[in-house]
Structures are given as C-alpha cells and as structure tokens.
Design an enzyme around this catalytic site. Structure first.
Site, PDB file in Angstrom:
ATOM      1  N   ASP A  92     -43.059   9.148  29.117  1.00 41.75           N
ATOM      2  CA  ASP A  92     -43.831   9.807  28.069  1.00 41.75           C
ATOM      3  C   ASP A  92     -43.864   8.984  26.791  1.00 41.75           C
ATOM      4  O   ASP A  92     -44.915   8.784  26.175  1.00 41.75           O
ATOM      5  CB  ASP A  92     -43.214  11.175  27.752  1.00 41.75           C
ATOM      6  CG  ASP A  92     -43.696  12.261  28.705  1.00 41.75           C
ATOM      7  OD1 ASP A  92     -44.792  12.125  29.255  1.00 41.75           O
ATOM      8  OD2 ASP A  92     -42.965  13.239  28.887  1.00 41.75           O
ATOM      9  N   ARG A  93     -42.709   8.527  26.366  1.00 41.99           N
ATOM     10  CA  ARG A  93     -42.618   7.885  25.051  1.00 41.99           C
ATOM     11  C   ARG A  93     -43.275   6.506  25.042  1.00 41.99           C
ATOM     12  O   ARG A  93     -43.954   6.142  24.081  1.00 41.99           O
ATOM     13  CB  ARG A  93     -41.167   7.834  24.582  1.00 41.99           C
ATOM     14  CG  ARG A  93     -40.611   9.233  24.325  1.00 41.99           C
ATOM     15  CD  ARG A  93     -39.236   9.214  23.676  1.00 41.99           C
ATOM     16  NE  ARG A  93     -38.765  10.571  23.461  1.00 41.99           N
ATOM     17  CZ  ARG A  93     -39.106  11.348  22.437  1.00 41.99           C
ATOM     18  NH1 ARG A  93     -39.935  10.868  21.507  1.00 41.99           N
ATOM     19  NH2 ARG A  93     -38.639  12.566  22.314  1.00 41.99           N
TER      20      ARG A  93
END
Length: 405
Positions: free
Chosen positions: A176-177
């Site tokens: 995600d990041r």
C-alpha cells in the site's frame, strides 16, 4: 495553519494546486498526504461512514485512530454519499475545479457512478486523474480486488523467507505505502507535463506491477537474461542477510569490500580469518557466505552489542544497533533532525506526528492542517463549489452530505 493559495514560499511547492481525493484505506491516502504536505489543497471525499481505516489502531475518539491520523493530515474532509445523484453532482462540480483527482476505487465502480476520467475530462481537460488499481489493465487479473496482503503474496514477498522458514508478509503495509508514494510521483509528473503542454491525462498506478517491479529489481537475477544464465533470487538477501547475535542482543552491520572485511576482522581481533582462501576476495566469499557468517557470529557472540558498536564505529565499519518502535520515538538522531513534531490537535489533544522526511532550502513541505474529523469541512467545501446555505442544508437533510457529528 491554512493552506496558502498565492505564495509558494510560505505554502509549499504545490501551493495553489487543488487535489480531489476519493481514496480510502492506505495507498491513496498516503499519496494525497504527500501532496497535502507539499501545500496542495486536498479535499478528501468520504462516504457517510467515513474512511475504512478511521477506526484502526488506538484512538481517543471514535473515527480518529492512530493510523488514520498518520495518513490523513493536510486535508479537508467532505462527506458525499455517491449513491445519490445530488452527491454525484456535487462531486462533478468539485472535479471541474480540481487539478488532480486521485482514486483507489475500482474503475468499473467509478464508471457506474459516472465519475470516471472519460466522463469528467470534457468539463476539465486539464485534469490529472490518477487511478490506483490492484492489477494493471490488460492483464487477466485486471478486475480483481486487491489489498496489501494479497499483493505481497502475488508479488512473491512471502516466498523470500530465509532458511525455508514459514511464509509471512512484511510486517508493514509495504504494498500500500510504496504504491501510494508511486502514485504521488505519478501525479507530480503529470502536473509537470500539464505545466508544459496544458494537457491533463489519465494515469493508472497498479499495485501488482509496482510491487512486482520492487521485488524483481533485486531478485530476477539470472532470469534477467534470455536465455537465462542462472536461477532467480539474490541469495544474500534470503540467506545470511539478517541481524547478527551478540552476547546480549543483536546488531546490524554491512561489510562488503575486501578492505572492509580485512578491517572488520582486525577490529574484532581475528585478522587471521582473511588468510582463509574462501574469504579473501568477493567472488570466493560469495560462494562461501554461510561459512563466513558462521565465523562472524561466533566472534560477535563474545561481547555485548554496545561494545561491538563502539569498536566497529571506531574502525569505520557500517554498523547499527536494532531499534524498537518504543526506542524510535526517543531516537536521538530523529529528534535532532526535526523528524517528529508534537502538536495539539483540535479534538485529539497532544499528538506526535512525523513532521518531515526531506529537507528543502526554499519550499519545505510540512503538515498544513490537522487530520480532519469526518465531515468537518463539508459545509465549507460545498459553499466553495457554489452551493447556498439552504442548498447545503438540503444536502444534509437528504443524506447526500453531512457535517461532523
């Protein structure tokens, strides 16, 4: 602190840029927080129940959990129930004034709502529309849902466990990041293109391709060549690349060159190890890593971590002790570099936040607003879109929007 709309030297490098943020969870909010910290006016569009991670982690008040606080500062929150046409019309009005729109809802869902790029671009040809998706268009998995765990698995991260240990995910939301960071970069690149040409565009940022590229850049190895000249996987990363045990804990060190290895064994009092033909040069060491590190571990276990760090630093060997989440909060270097900032949030009281990760000589990015409460700015944003007070009241009454509880 209000977002500056006219003076970039005070408001960050994206001062005056408006970002319409229709994202939830982590990948999209990471991207839009980066842009918000750079001075963009980020309008976060949330459903009536709020972003799905508002309740994640410890919280003083409902909907203001720790993880949400760390990924949604520098934004304004407006609630729009996009199942209702009146809310969709409000969204279209906002899109007409946006420079960037970032979305991590599946494209087919946005198309059903009539809020996809094809439908919005005619009214705003300069719009940069960034779609964060799970899998890139054109592939067989293009319509599949995606979450951090699934993408880590699909990109092979759990297969890289050392020593045949049990498969596990990286203990941070790395998919995600990293995808969020790439999406912010994509938005910045598209804005630069628009500045030169006046053209907006649609940009797709797929999680699978982003993380597969991250993994394979290190581990494609012999499969880089056609025909292959060896197997995949850079073995050092999945074998001996680990913290090393000491008498009372562990340390991390990076010794690579012939000179560094000679210096290391001299510093630890065993220069004779480098007389072993297996260890004298990089090519030989690469073939004998397990034996080399077994010797290193047997030596390091004889003294404490603090003793080894002091001795190896004096010899200019790259070394570090292992921090914990608790010790990072009081880390002397991070405190001195201005990494943290303690602020008083209007509803959450004193909080510690990550203030900056880069240093700029003129337009330093920094938090521009505290993390918003759900619907905190609904009335304000709708008024900016041209809605009168009675119309806003009607939006609230119909459930198309709402203010903070």
């Amino acid at each position: 602190m209000e977002v500056c709309l006219s003076n970039p030297s005070n408001g960050g490098p994206l001062c005056g840029v408006r970002v319409l943020d229709i994202t939830a969870a982590l990948s999209g909010p990471v991207a839009t927080q980066i842009l918000g910290d750079m001075g963009a006016d980020v309008i976060k569009v949330e459903p009536p129940e709020g972003d799905s991670i508002r309740g994640m982690g410890p919280a003083r008040h409902h909907g203001m959990g720790a993880m949400f606080l760390h990924t949604n500062r520098s934004k304004r929150s407006v609630v729009l129930d996009l199942k209702l046409e009146s809310a969709r019309e409000a969204f279209r009005r906002l899109a007409r004034t946006a420079d960037v729109l970032i979305c991590n809802t599946r494209p087919k869902a946005m198309a059903r709502l009539g809020l996809d790029y094809a439908r919005l671009a005619p009214a705003n040809p300069g719009l940069v529309y960034v779609n964060i998706v799970g899998y890139g268009s054109g592939g067989v998995a293009a319509d599949k849902p995606a979450y951090d765990d699934l993408i880590q698995a699909a990109a092979g991260i759990p297969s890289l466990c050392p020593g045949g240990g049990p498969a596990r995910y990286a203990p941070i939301a790395v998919a995600d990041r990293v995808t969020g960071i790439c999406a912010a970069n994509a938005a910045l690149g598209a804005l630069f293109h628009r500045a030169r040409t006046g053209e907006g565009q649609h940009v797709e940022v797929p999680m699978m391709e982003t993380i597969a590229a991250l993994v394979l850049a290190d581990h494609m190895a012999g499969l880089t060549f056609e025909p292959p000249i060896g197997p995949p996987v850079y073995q050092r990363y999945v074998s001996i690349r680990r913290p090393l045990p000491t008498l009372d804990g562990h340390l991390s060190m990076m010794v690579l060159t012939d000179r560094q290895w000679r210096t290391f064994f001299e510093a630890v009092g065993h220069p004779e190890v480098m007389d072993d033909l297996r260890f004298q040069a990089m090519a030989q060491r690469t073939q004998n890593l397990e034996a080399l590190y077994a010797r290193v571990e047997s030596i390091l276990k004889t003294r404490t971590t603090a003793e080894w760090v002091e001795r190896l630093e004096a010899a200019d060997i790259p070394v570090a002790s292992i921090e914990t989440m608790e010790s990072l909060v009081t880390n002397e270097h991070l405190a001195g570099s201005g990494f943290y900032q303690q602020t008083d949030h209007p509803s959450e009281g004193p909080i510690r936040t990550i203030a900056k990760t880069s240093n700029w000589s003129r337009t330093q990015p920094r938090p521009t607003r505290p993390t918003p409460r759900l619907g905190e700015h609904s009335a304000e944003v709708l008024a900016e879109a041209g809605y009168s007070a009675p119309e806003i009241a009607q939006m609230f009454a119909s459930g198309a929007s709402k203010g903070e509880d």
